[in-house]
Design an enzyme around this catalytic site. Structure first.
Site, PDB file in Angstrom:
ATOM      1  N   ASP A   1      -6.184  -9.767 -14.567  1.00  0.00           N
ATOM      2  CA  ASP A   1      -6.762  -8.503 -14.074  1.00  0.00           C
ATOM      3  C   ASP A   1      -6.744  -7.543 -15.253  1.00  0.00           C
ATOM      4  OD1 ASP A   1      -7.205  -5.996 -13.061  1.00  0.00           O
ATOM      5  OD2 ASP A   1      -5.539  -6.026 -11.630  1.00  0.00           O
TER       6      ASP A   1
ATOM      7  N   TYR B   1       7.429  -3.585 -12.168  1.00  0.00           N
ATOM      8  CA  TYR B   1       6.238  -3.927 -11.403  1.00  0.00           C
ATOM      9  C   TYR B   1       4.974  -3.833 -12.251  1.00  0.00           C
ATOM     10  CZ  TYR B   1       2.487  -3.894  -8.125  1.00  0.00           C
ATOM     11  OH  TYR B   1       1.321  -4.199  -7.472  1.00  0.00           O
TER      12      TYR B   1
ATOM     13  N   LYS C   1       1.008  -8.091  -8.477  1.00  0.00           N
ATOM     14  CA  LYS C   1       1.423  -9.443  -8.068  1.00  0.00           C
ATOM     15  C   LYS C   1       0.826 -10.470  -9.025  1.00  0.00           C
ATOM     16  CE  LYS C   1       4.080  -9.826  -4.390  1.00  0.00           C
ATOM     17  NZ  LYS C   1       5.431  -9.922  -4.873  1.00  0.00           N
TER      18      LYS C   1
HETATM   19  C1  F6R Z   1      -0.963  -4.618  -5.116  1.00  0.00           C
HETATM   20  C2  F6R Z   1      -1.910  -3.667  -5.698  1.00  0.00           C
HETATM   21  C3  F6R Z   1      -2.090  -2.342  -5.055  1.00  0.00           C
HETATM   22  C4  F6R Z   1      -1.365  -1.251  -5.840  1.00  0.00           C
HETATM   23  C5  F6R Z   1      -1.597   0.117  -5.198  1.00  0.00           C
HETATM   24  C6  F6R Z   1      -1.004   1.264  -6.026  1.00  0.00           C
HETATM   25  O1  F6R Z   1      -0.884  -5.769  -5.900  1.00  0.00           O
HETATM   26  O2  F6R Z   1      -2.505  -3.912  -6.706  1.00  0.00           O
HETATM   27  O3  F6R Z   1      -1.682  -2.320  -3.716  1.00  0.00           O
HETATM   28  O4  F6R Z   1      -0.003  -1.543  -5.892  1.00  0.00           O
HETATM   29  O5  F6R Z   1      -2.974   0.372  -5.088  1.00  0.00           O
HETATM   30  O6  F6R Z   1      -1.428   1.116  -7.325  1.00  0.00           O
HETATM   31  P1  F6R Z   1      -0.959   2.074  -8.492  1.00  0.00           P
HETATM   32  O7  F6R Z   1       0.538   2.002  -8.571  1.00  0.00           O
HETATM   33  O8  F6R Z   1      -1.657   1.505  -9.688  1.00  0.00           O
HETATM   34  O9  F6R Z   1      -1.462   3.450  -8.103  1.00  0.00           O
HETATM   35 MG    MG Z   2      -5.133  -9.072  -8.705  1.00  0.00          MG
HETATM   36 MG    MG Z   3      -4.700  -5.035 -10.113  1.00  0.00          MG
END
Ligand code: F6R
Ligand code: MG
Ligand code: MG
Length: 368
Positions: free
Chosen positions: A11, A230, A233
């Site tokens: 990604d 983090y 995933k």
């Molecule tokens: C899970 C995912 C999303 C982000 C969420 C918050 O794998 O990609 O659920 O965790 O959109 O994203 P951030 O922390 O980048 O604002």
């Molecule tokens: Mg992904």
């Molecule tokens: Mg992503």
């Protein structure tokens, strides 16, 4: 002919949040592979699933080839440049190191590879999942290879009656590759007790016990173990060869009709039913639901046929509805109990930090 099938995915940025890469980003990755891979590759194909782009390649360099891994890394760097230009969200998200060194494993992108002597007809499936982790493949691989309820060939065909050897990795162990090999049917229960914990034990590969040939390979990286924090995933990919000495394509697909619950979804921290989706599907509801796509392909002298979309067929519409219902049923309960991932799987630190603060305020009631 002996070929290597490699899939490397990452990604490196997406439109509208963590939903899907832009067309320009995917084109930039493809252009890089097309021009720089001319000398190295026999063939390639580009897929995207949710916010991840996968580069599928054939070549004769064997698995873990530095040149192949660098080609994919540089393609993702090219994709990142476009993501930055366009202001995509999470540009370069999975490129955790500043410079490539040797192999993409441990650097962010997921990869799985198999080297094998091509059969006269060589059908295989490329699975790609988003908003979940590699353990998502434990359930369908176990049932597709070891359970006659899905794999009727175990009863009906002498080609596969000897069963399969599963290699399982302890993905919580970070010092090296800690693995165990188990044979089914004899050790099916031992395998089952490991696979029931898909955040800890993950099927890495499967071999035919009849011919010794490799049937499946799964990307087994654990991003948060690599990065120490983090980063999203792991969004795994898997390659599965089908037919004859392996389960049939339909037997391999059959367990996906369960729409089994996996960990992932919003903030990588929820329990969600895995939805079999069409190639190129994007992410939406609750930053999910976790999705899986399946491309069916034949490879001959290293050249690919067109890819067919195995979850496109109308049967899967009903399963998509079922997956939505299962997901909604657990989502209604929000973060309580089984709806949210266990503490050690929470991908954001908020809950843990808050509990640490509250812990200081607990007191022991004096006995009267
Ligand atoms: C899970 C995912 C999303 C982000 C969420 C918050 O794998 O990609 O659920 O965790 O959109 O994203 P951030 O922390 O980048 O604002
Ligand atoms: Mg992904
Ligand atoms: Mg992503």
């Amino acid at each position: 002919m002996k070929i290597t099938l490699s899939v490397i995915k990452a990604d490196v940025g997406s439109v509208g949040g963590h939903e899907t890469p832009s067309k320009e980003l995917v084109i930039a990755i493809e252009n890089h592979v097309k021009t720089e891979g001319k000398r190295l590759l026999i063939d390639y194909k580009i897929f995207h699933t949710g916010d991840d782009t996968a580069i599928l390649m054939t070549h004769t360099q064997g698995v873990d080839s530095q040149d192949i891994h660098k080609l994919a890394w540089d393609a993702f760097v090219a994709g990142t440049a476009v993501a930055k230009e366009q202001g995509l969200y999470g540009a370069g998200q999975d490129l955790l190191k500043d410079a490539f060194s040797g192999n993409v494993r441990g650097m962010g992108p997921g990869s799985c590879e198999m080297e094998f002597e091509e059969r006269p007809a060589e059908p295989f499936i490329l699975f790609a999942a988003d908003k979940t982790d590699p353990g998502a493949f434990n359930y369908p691989l176990y049932r597709g290879f070891a359970d006659p309820f899905h794999n009727a060939g175990l009863l009906l065909s002498s080609d596969i009656a000897k069963g399969f050897e599963f290699t399982v990795m302890d993905v919580n162990y970070t010092e090296g590759d800690r693995i165990i090999k188990l044979n089914v049917p004899e050790e099916a229960y031992d395998l089952a007790v490991l696979l029931r914990d898909p955040e800890h034990y993950v099927i890495e590969s499967i071999k035919s016990r009849d011919t010794g040939e490799q049937a499946a390979a799964v990307s087994t990286s654990r991003l948060h173990n690599i990065a120490g924090k983090y980063t999203g995933k792991d969004d795994p990919v898997a390659l599965v060869r089908s037919q004859k000495q392996f389960p049939s394509t339909g037997e391999i697909l059959s367990p996906y009709a369960t729409a089994h619950y996996v960990v992932g979804d919003n903030r990588g921290s929820h329990v969600v039913a895995l939805m079999p989706c069409k190639l190129g599907a994007m992410i939406s509801f609750f930053d999910g639901p976790a999705i899986v796509t399946a491309a069916g392909i034949c490879v001959h002298n290293g050249k690919f046929t067109e890819a067919i979309d195995l979850f496109e067929q109308p049967f899967w519409d009903m399963i998509r509805m079922k997956a939505s219902e299962k997901t909604y049923a657990i989502r209604e309960q929000g973060f309580f109990g089984a709806a949210m991932a266990p503490m050690e799987e929470l991908e954001y630190t908020g809950v843990v930090e808050r509990i640490a603060q509250l812990d200081k305020k607990f007191s022991l009631r004096k006995k009267s």
